[in-house]
Design a protein around this motif. Structure first.
Motif, short mmCIF file in Angstrom:
data_model
loop_
_atom_site.label_atom_id
_atom_site.label_comp_id
_atom_site.label_asym_id
_atom_site.label_seq_id
_atom_site.Cartn_x
_atom_site.Cartn_y
_atom_site.Cartn_z
N GLY A 32 -35.32 9.95 19.29
CA GLY A 32 -36.33 10.98 19.55
C GLY A 32 -37.73 10.50 19.22
N GLU A 33 -38.73 11.18 19.77
CA GLU A 33 -40.11 10.73 19.66
C GLU A 33 -40.78 11.11 18.35
N THR A 34 -40.31 12.15 17.67
CA THR A 34 -41.06 12.68 16.53
C THR A 34 -40.28 12.79 15.24
N ASP A 35 -39.04 12.34 15.21
CA ASP A 35 -38.20 12.49 14.02
C ASP A 35 -38.50 11.37 13.03
N GLY A 147 -44.07 -4.32 25.17
CA GLY A 147 -45.38 -3.85 25.61
C GLY A 147 -46.11 -2.96 24.63
N TRP A 148 -45.68 -2.95 23.35
CA TRP A 148 -46.29 -2.05 22.37
C TRP A 148 -46.23 -0.60 22.84
N ASP A 149 -45.18 -0.26 23.55
CA ASP A 149 -45.02 1.10 24.07
C ASP A 149 -44.38 1.95 22.97
N ILE A 150 -45.21 2.42 22.03
CA ILE A 150 -44.65 3.03 20.82
C ILE A 150 -45.15 4.46 20.60
N THR A 151 -44.28 5.25 20.00
CA THR A 151 -44.63 6.52 19.40
C THR A 151 -44.47 6.37 17.89
N ILE A 152 -44.66 7.45 17.16
CA ILE A 152 -44.55 7.37 15.71
C ILE A 152 -43.15 6.96 15.27
N SER A 153 -42.12 7.44 15.95
CA SER A 153 -40.77 7.08 15.54
C SER A 153 -40.48 5.60 15.82
N ASP A 154 -41.04 5.06 16.89
CA ASP A 154 -40.84 3.64 17.19
C ASP A 154 -41.45 2.75 16.12
N THR A 155 -42.70 3.03 15.76
CA THR A 155 -43.36 2.14 14.80
C THR A 155 -42.77 2.26 13.40
N ILE A 156 -42.39 3.47 12.97
CA ILE A 156 -41.76 3.60 11.66
C ILE A 156 -40.43 2.86 11.63
#
Length: 266
Positions: A32-35, A147-156
């Motif tokens: 998920g994008e925000t968890d 491609g650095w295609d990240i949201t907050i959940s990706d980077t964490i």
């Protein structure tokens, strides 16, 4: 709630990207994008994998300390990741480009702790007392996500998009440096490619370390004496696309240089 199977799958995807050198799809497709809680659980699994492989923890890094970057990702606080021993480089020590997937650099203030910071109510005075010294630093941020295609959940999940770090060699006592007023430039081949100031990091790098101390104490994994803390970017990141030297100049803390060379790490 994200399932254990999903957490394990996301962790394995990031581990595979690291080991093969091939960036992967965003893990938000799995967790998920925000968890953020799930993302930190994935980060913990990747950390356990690295520790099992013989790595040691030498500190922490703080990310998303810029208000503009927080706005881009739709969050209102920083994030954090773990620094491992094999990430540490000395000033101008050759760094093989092949160990990274999509490297970028940013200039930061590094804190070296002389005391533990283990209370959930840590404040500025606690950070001041616990800090042994501060140093100029360069962080190499990197993403296992294509491609650095990240949201907050990706980077964490991806250990706060960490790669490596370079520490300067001019330690200063905290009271000797005006951290909010500190000026920074990054130069490449004599040209300024990034500029910023200490105030860009949550108003002061000290404020960022206070946030980290509280966050880690709440998780039961507090900062300890000897830890290195990368307190957050002082200005825009700079992509690294070829071998060469990039030098960060921080007023009051001196210079530190990252030297990128061809090849892969041993």
């Amino acid at each position: 709630m994200t399932t254990t199977a999903a957490l394990n799958a996301a962790a394995m995807q990031l581990i595979a990207a690291t080991e093969t050198g091939v960036p992967c799809a965003p893990v938000r497709d799995i967790i998920g994008e925000t968890d953020q809680d799930a993302a930190y659980q994935v980060q913990a699994r990747v950390t356990e994998h690295r520790l099992a492989g013989g790595q040691r923890i030498v500190g922490r890094k703080i990310g998303l300390t810029s208000r503009s970057v927080q706005a881009q990702l739709g969050v209102h606080s920083p994030d954090f990741g773990t620094l491992f021993g094999d990430m540490a480089y000395a000033d101008r020590e050759p760094m093989p480009l092949g160990r990274f997937l999509q490297p970028r650099i940013e200039a930061e203030v590094a804190f070296v702790l002389g005391r533990d910071l283990d209370v959930e109510s840590a404040n500025v005075a606690d950070v001041v007392r616990a800090t042994d010294c501060v140093l100029a630093a360069i962080e190499v941020v990197d993403s296992r996500i294509s491609g650095w295609d990240i949201t907050i959940s990706d980077t964490i999940a991806d250990n706060a998009s960490s790669g490596a770090f370079v520490l300067g060699t001019m330690p200063r006592l905290l009271h000797e440096v005006d951290l909010p007023g500190l000026g920074m430039v990054i130069e490449q081949r004599g040209q300024v490619v990034s500029a910023g100031a200490g105030a860009a990091c949550l108003g002061s790098p000290v404020t960022a370390v206070v946030w980290l101390a509280r966050a880690l104490a709440r998780q039961g994994a507090p900062l300890r004496a000897g830890d290195v803390i990368l307190s957050g970017a002082l200005g825009p990141v700079v992509p690294v696309t070829a071998p060469g030297v990039l030098t960060a100049r921080l007023s009051g803390l001196g210079d530190v240089s990252a030297q990128f060379v061809e090849g892969v790490s041993g």
